[in-house]
Design an enzyme around this catalytic site. Structure first.
Site, PDB file in Angstrom:
ATOM      1  N   GLU A 106      77.218  31.188  30.259  1.00  0.00           N
ATOM      2  CA  GLU A 106      78.168  32.161  30.836  1.00  0.00           C
ATOM      3  C   GLU A 106      78.343  31.822  32.319  1.00  0.00           C
ATOM      4  OE1 GLU A 106      80.062  35.325  30.190  1.00  0.00           O
ATOM      5  OE2 GLU A 106      80.433  34.819  32.290  1.00  0.00           O
ATOM      6  N   ASP A 138      79.227  26.798  34.086  1.00  0.00           N
ATOM      7  CA  ASP A 138      80.579  26.670  33.557  1.00  0.00           C
ATOM      8  C   ASP A 138      80.489  25.956  32.195  1.00  0.00           C
ATOM      9  OD1 ASP A 138      83.197  26.089  32.968  1.00  0.00           O
ATOM     10  OD2 ASP A 138      83.699  25.453  35.007  1.00  0.00           O
ATOM     11  N   ASP A 156      83.355  32.316  23.029  1.00  0.00           N
ATOM     12  CA  ASP A 156      83.573  33.763  23.154  1.00  0.00           C
ATOM     13  C   ASP A 156      84.124  34.012  24.555  1.00  0.00           C
ATOM     14  OD1 ASP A 156      83.461  36.503  23.072  1.00  0.00           O
ATOM     15  OD2 ASP A 156      81.288  36.641  22.939  1.00  0.00           O
ATOM     16  N   SER A 157      85.359  33.567  24.748  1.00  0.00           N
ATOM     17  CA  SER A 157      85.916  33.531  26.098  1.00  0.00           C
ATOM     18  C   SER A 157      86.769  34.754  26.391  1.00  0.00           C
ATOM     19  CB  SER A 157      86.804  32.294  26.228  1.00  0.00           C
ATOM     20  OG  SER A 157      87.877  32.407  25.320  1.00  0.00           O
ATOM     21  N   PRO A 163      89.043  31.789  34.983  1.00  0.00           N
ATOM     22  CA  PRO A 163      88.110  30.705  34.655  1.00  0.00           C
ATOM     23  C   PRO A 163      88.172  30.259  33.193  1.00  0.00           C
ATOM     24  CG  PRO A 163      86.906  32.778  34.936  1.00  0.00           C
ATOM     25  CD  PRO A 163      88.337  33.048  35.318  1.00  0.00           C
TER      26      PRO A 163
HETATM   27  N1  SAM Z   1      84.975  39.355  23.428  1.00  0.00           N
HETATM   28  C1  SAM Z   1      85.703  39.196  24.588  1.00  0.00           C
HETATM   29  C2  SAM Z   1      87.198  39.202  24.456  1.00  0.00           C
HETATM   30  O1  SAM Z   1      87.768  38.561  23.584  1.00  0.00           O
HETATM   31  O2  SAM Z   1      87.796  39.930  25.245  1.00  0.00           O
HETATM   32  C3  SAM Z   1      85.165  38.133  25.465  1.00  0.00           C
HETATM   33  C4  SAM Z   1      83.863  38.627  25.987  1.00  0.00           C
HETATM   34  S1  SAM Z   1      82.925  37.765  27.136  1.00  0.00           S
HETATM   35  C5  SAM Z   1      82.607  39.062  28.280  1.00  0.00           C
HETATM   36  C6  SAM Z   1      83.944  36.597  27.969  1.00  0.00           C
HETATM   37  C7  SAM Z   1      83.180  35.867  29.075  1.00  0.00           C
HETATM   38  O3  SAM Z   1      83.682  34.543  29.214  1.00  0.00           O
HETATM   39  C8  SAM Z   1      83.274  36.501  30.455  1.00  0.00           C
HETATM   40  O4  SAM Z   1      82.060  37.119  30.782  1.00  0.00           O
HETATM   41  C9  SAM Z   1      83.593  35.332  31.384  1.00  0.00           C
HETATM   42  O5  SAM Z   1      82.876  35.363  32.596  1.00  0.00           O
HETATM   43  C10 SAM Z   1      83.225  34.143  30.508  1.00  0.00           C
HETATM   44  N2  SAM Z   1      83.865  32.877  30.884  1.00  0.00           N
HETATM   45  C11 SAM Z   1      85.147  32.681  31.276  1.00  0.00           C
HETATM   46  N3  SAM Z   1      85.341  31.381  31.565  1.00  0.00           N
HETATM   47  C12 SAM Z   1      84.149  30.747  31.362  1.00  0.00           C
HETATM   48  C13 SAM Z   1      83.721  29.400  31.511  1.00  0.00           C
HETATM   49  N4  SAM Z   1      84.558  28.438  31.952  1.00  0.00           N
HETATM   50  N5  SAM Z   1      82.427  29.096  31.211  1.00  0.00           N
HETATM   51  C14 SAM Z   1      81.571  30.059  30.770  1.00  0.00           C
HETATM   52  N6  SAM Z   1      81.929  31.359  30.647  1.00  0.00           N
HETATM   53  C15 SAM Z   1      83.203  31.704  30.923  1.00  0.00           C
END
Ligand code: SAM
Length: 277
Positions: A106, A138, A156-157, A163
């Site tokens: 994450e 990342d 699960d983005s 980002p």
């Molecule tokens: N279930 C959710 C939805 O569809 O709305 C997604 C939940 S989860 C909280 C998404 C996460 O992806 C966020 O906490 C965000 O910080 C993370 N994220 C975004 N880009 C990322 C990246 N490049 N690498 C790792 N995590 C990332």
């Protein structure tokens, strides 16, 4: 005084929930983060004004983004979640007895910490489960640097803004392919078949460029835009539709996923099937 929260899901439609209080707000280095208490859906995690998960309906999304691939792979020992800082996907993954290691990658540490504090029933597996490794990194960089390591990768983005834009790109899917073992499987959340037809079409085509078996499936999540949500599975070897039904592992705590749903989720209504024709 009545307090209401609205997410404008498209320029023309939104979801509005009555809230009892705002529990937390902050600006992290990556996004605006909030946790609010809603009367209908319980606690809700919001990033950049978009609902990420709620205590009441999270089970659908988290069971469906994980168990379909976990049951398609005969030996899913090492599994990674990219994004998913709320911990819901990891909680589901560690239910599967064949999983030895679940890695969360994450980018935003604050999502993890705030979820542990305010959404402990979702983040439970991030709080000392011996199978779980949490990496604040990342995901794009992680897949470039770890070739052939994982049996399953779950993306699960957030929505493809900020980002997460790259997490829907062809280059990224290529690196996910290479980050998997020779019989690996990936699943990505690919948004609403009512509002995001282009995202689904493009992700399906891009994943299909690398994975010989590419399948779209769906589930119903009331707080996500349109309430219908898609997932795209890419597999190097195993077909989710030919898994022996009696081998499907269904944890007794599951509220959505079972052996019938495993197959039924791939039976697409015409308007969804058309997107990927
Ligand atoms: N279930 C959710 C939805 O569809 O709305 C997604 C939940 S989860 C909280 C998404 C996460 O992806 C966020 O906490 C965000 O910080 C993370 N994220 C975004 N880009 C990322 C990246 N490049 N690498 C790792 N995590 C990332």
């Amino acid at each position: 005084m009545e307090l209401w929260y609205t997410e404008k899901q498209t320029p023309n439609v939104g979801i509005t929930c009555k809230i009892s209080r705002t529990l937390h707000t902050e600006t992290t280095p990556f996004q605006e983060l909030a946790v609010i208490d809603t009367l209908q859906f319980g606690r809700m995690l919001v990033l950049d004004g978009m609902v990420q998960t709620t205590v009441v309906d999270e089970f659908v999304y988290h069971e469906m983004i994980t168990h379909v691939a976990l049951n398609t792979h005969p030996n899913p020992e090492k599994v990674m979640v990219i994004g998913g800082g709320d911990g819901g996907a990891i909680r589901e993954i560690v239910k599967n007895p064949r999983v030895k290691k679940a890695v969360l990658v994450e980018i935003d540490e604050r999502v993890i910490e705030v979820s542990k504090q305010y959404l402990p029933e979702i983040a439970v597996a991030l709080m000392g489960n011996p199978k779980v490794e949490v990496r604040v990194e990342d995901g794009i960089k992680h897949v470039q640097e770890h070739k052939g390591e994982y049996d399953i990768i779950i993306i699960d983005s957030t929505e493809p803004v900020g980002p997460a834009v790259e997490l829907f790109s062809e280059d990224f899917y290529k690196n996910v392919y290479e980050c998997l073992k020779d019989d690996g499987i990936m699943v990505a959340q690919t948004e609403s078949p009512f509002y995001n037809r282009d995202i689904i079409k493009n992700s399906y085509a891009r994943i299909g460029n690398f994975f010989p078996i590419t399948k779209l499936y769906f589930a119903t999540v009331p707080t996500y835009p349109s309430g219908v949500w898609t997932f795209t599975l890419g597999s190097k070897k195993y077909n989710p539709l030919t898994v022996p039904k009696e081998k499907i592992f269904v944890d007794p705590t599951n509220k959505y996923y079972n052996a019938d749903v495993h197959f039924g989720a791939f039976m697409l209504p015409n308007f969804i099937a058309e997107i990927i024709k």
